[in-house]
Write a protein that holds these residues in place. Structure first.
Motif, PDB file in Angstrom:
ATOM      1  N   ASN A  57      44.272 -16.873  17.962  1.00  0.00           N
ATOM      2  CA  ASN A  57      44.971 -15.592  18.200  1.00  0.00           C
ATOM      3  C   ASN A  57      44.854 -14.620  17.028  1.00  0.00           C
ATOM      4  O   ASN A  57      45.777 -13.842  16.756  1.00  0.00           O
ATOM      5  N   LEU A  58      43.715 -14.650  16.369  1.00  0.00           N
ATOM      6  CA  LEU A  58      43.468 -13.680  15.306  1.00  0.00           C
ATOM      7  C   LEU A  58      43.059 -12.338  15.915  1.00  0.00           C
ATOM      8  O   LEU A  58      42.502 -12.286  17.018  1.00  0.00           O
ATOM      9  N   PRO A  59      43.321 -11.224  15.221  1.00  0.00           N
ATOM     10  CA  PRO A  59      42.963  -9.906  15.753  1.00  0.00           C
ATOM     11  C   PRO A  59      41.452  -9.779  15.973  1.00  0.00           C
ATOM     12  O   PRO A  59      40.660 -10.234  15.139  1.00  0.00           O
ATOM     13  N   ASP A  60      41.065  -9.162  17.079  1.00  0.00           N
ATOM     14  CA  ASP A  60      39.643  -9.006  17.402  1.00  0.00           C
ATOM     15  C   ASP A  60      38.883  -8.277  16.295  1.00  0.00           C
ATOM     16  O   ASP A  60      37.735  -8.627  15.986  1.00  0.00           O
ATOM     17  N   GLU A  61      39.521  -7.269  15.702  1.00  0.00           N
ATOM     18  CA  GLU A  61      38.849  -6.476  14.660  1.00  0.00           C
ATOM     19  C   GLU A  61      38.510  -7.353  13.453  1.00  0.00           C
ATOM     20  O   GLU A  61      37.416  -7.246  12.882  1.00  0.00           O
ATOM     21  N   ALA A  62      39.436  -8.221  13.071  1.00  0.00           N
ATOM     22  CA  ALA A  62      39.207  -9.105  11.931  1.00  0.00           C
ATOM     23  C   ALA A  62      38.100 -10.111  12.242  1.00  0.00           C
ATOM     24  O   ALA A  62      37.238 -10.392  11.395  1.00  0.00           O
ATOM     25  N   LYS A 105      39.218 -16.764  18.123  1.00  0.00           N
ATOM     26  CA  LYS A 105      40.063 -16.206  19.189  1.00  0.00           C
ATOM     27  C   LYS A 105      41.117 -17.216  19.628  1.00  0.00           C
ATOM     28  O   LYS A 105      42.237 -16.843  19.987  1.00  0.00           O
ATOM     29  N   THR A 144      33.243 -16.805  16.970  1.00  0.00           N
ATOM     30  CA  THR A 144      34.162 -15.821  17.554  1.00  0.00           C
ATOM     31  C   THR A 144      35.144 -16.488  18.499  1.00  0.00           C
ATOM     32  O   THR A 144      36.356 -16.204  18.452  1.00  0.00           O
ATOM     33  N   GLN A 186      35.638  -9.767  14.461  1.00  0.00           N
ATOM     34  CA  GLN A 186      34.362  -9.062  14.550  1.00  0.00           C
ATOM     35  C   GLN A 186      33.825  -8.709  13.170  1.00  0.00           C
ATOM     36  O   GLN A 186      32.624  -8.827  12.894  1.00  0.00           O
TER      37      GLN A 186
END
Length: 242
Positions: free
Chosen positions: A193-198, A190, A186, A200
């Motif tokens: 800068n990938l989206p948190d939803e993707a 991060k 994770t 997770q």
């Protein structure tokens, strides 16, 4: 064109009138999924649908302990709701899509020579979406599937160690598989800068793979297709143009 909305019960009843066979694709709205599924099943009963085919999912755990319990719970409840509805049914317990492999591994996996995913040595019986579609066509146009549950996985399950070996053989490069902790994975994503939803979503499914939630090799799909499903090797060869 017949319009129906998962959230609009009346629209579903109207859409299902006169329908002999309903191919019910599970909703993609995870949070509201089961409420929407209740609408579909109750509308199918009210409209007098002859036979409902539901795209469920393979799962090991049904007690809420699975890493993907939020996803699996709706499928479990929907399976039971359909069975108790009085409708003629066919439950299709889909395995993981082979199509997620490039999404999880990325388009640079050959270039970097590394698969970096927290899936441990867990295995999955991956199936391509086009094979699920072909199987659905066969099921809908043949008889003998009444009140049956099919395990829709491939005959062979693969770990990411296996997939690294397949990519190595196809590319001629040595592809390594590294399985970090979910926390390390994770944090690494991060930093890109990938989206948190993707992040997770990928982490959760990989942890579920590690725990064997999708390790259900089966010949049901092969029997329905009347041929062997597309192999992971053939899929990856086409996906990465190898």
């Amino acid at each position: 064109v017949i319009q129906g909305d998962y959230n609009d019960f009346a629209s579903l009843v109207a859409a299902f009138k006169g329908i002999d066979k309903l191919y019910f694709v599970s909703s993609s709205d995870i949070v509201n999924r089961f409420a929407q599924h209740e609408n579909v099943v109750k509308a199918a009963v009210e409209a007098g649908v002859g036979h409902i085919f539901y795209t469920s999912a393979q799962r090991k755990s049904e007690d809420g302990t699975s890493p993907i319990a939020l996803v699996a719970d709706a499928h479990c409840k929907t399976d039971n709701l359909i069975k108790e509805s009085g409708l003629t049914y066919t439950i299709l317990k889909h395995g993981l899509y082979t199509d997620i492999l490039p999404m999880f591994m990325g388009d640079k996996v050959i270039e970097t020579a590394t698969i970096f995913l927290p899936a441990g040595d867990g295995k999955s019986s991956f199936v391509s979406r086009k094979d699920f579609a072909a199987a659905a066509a066969n099921l809908l146009t043949t008889e003998g599937h009444e009140n049956k549950v099919y395990e829709m996985g491939a005959p062979v399950a693969y770990s990411f160690y296996d997939i690294a070996g397949i990519l190595s053989a196809l590319s001629g490069k040595s592809i390594q598989y590294v399985s970090p902790s979910a926390e390390v994975f994770t944090e690494q994503l991060k930093s890109y800068n990938l989206p948190d939803e993707a992040i997770q979503g990928a982490a959760t499914f990989c942890v579920a793979i590690a725990e064997g939630e999708f390790d259900f090799p089966s010949t049901d799909l092969q029997d329905i297709l009347g041929r062997e499903p597309e192999s992971v090797k053939d899929f990856l060869k086409a996906a990465y143009k190898l």
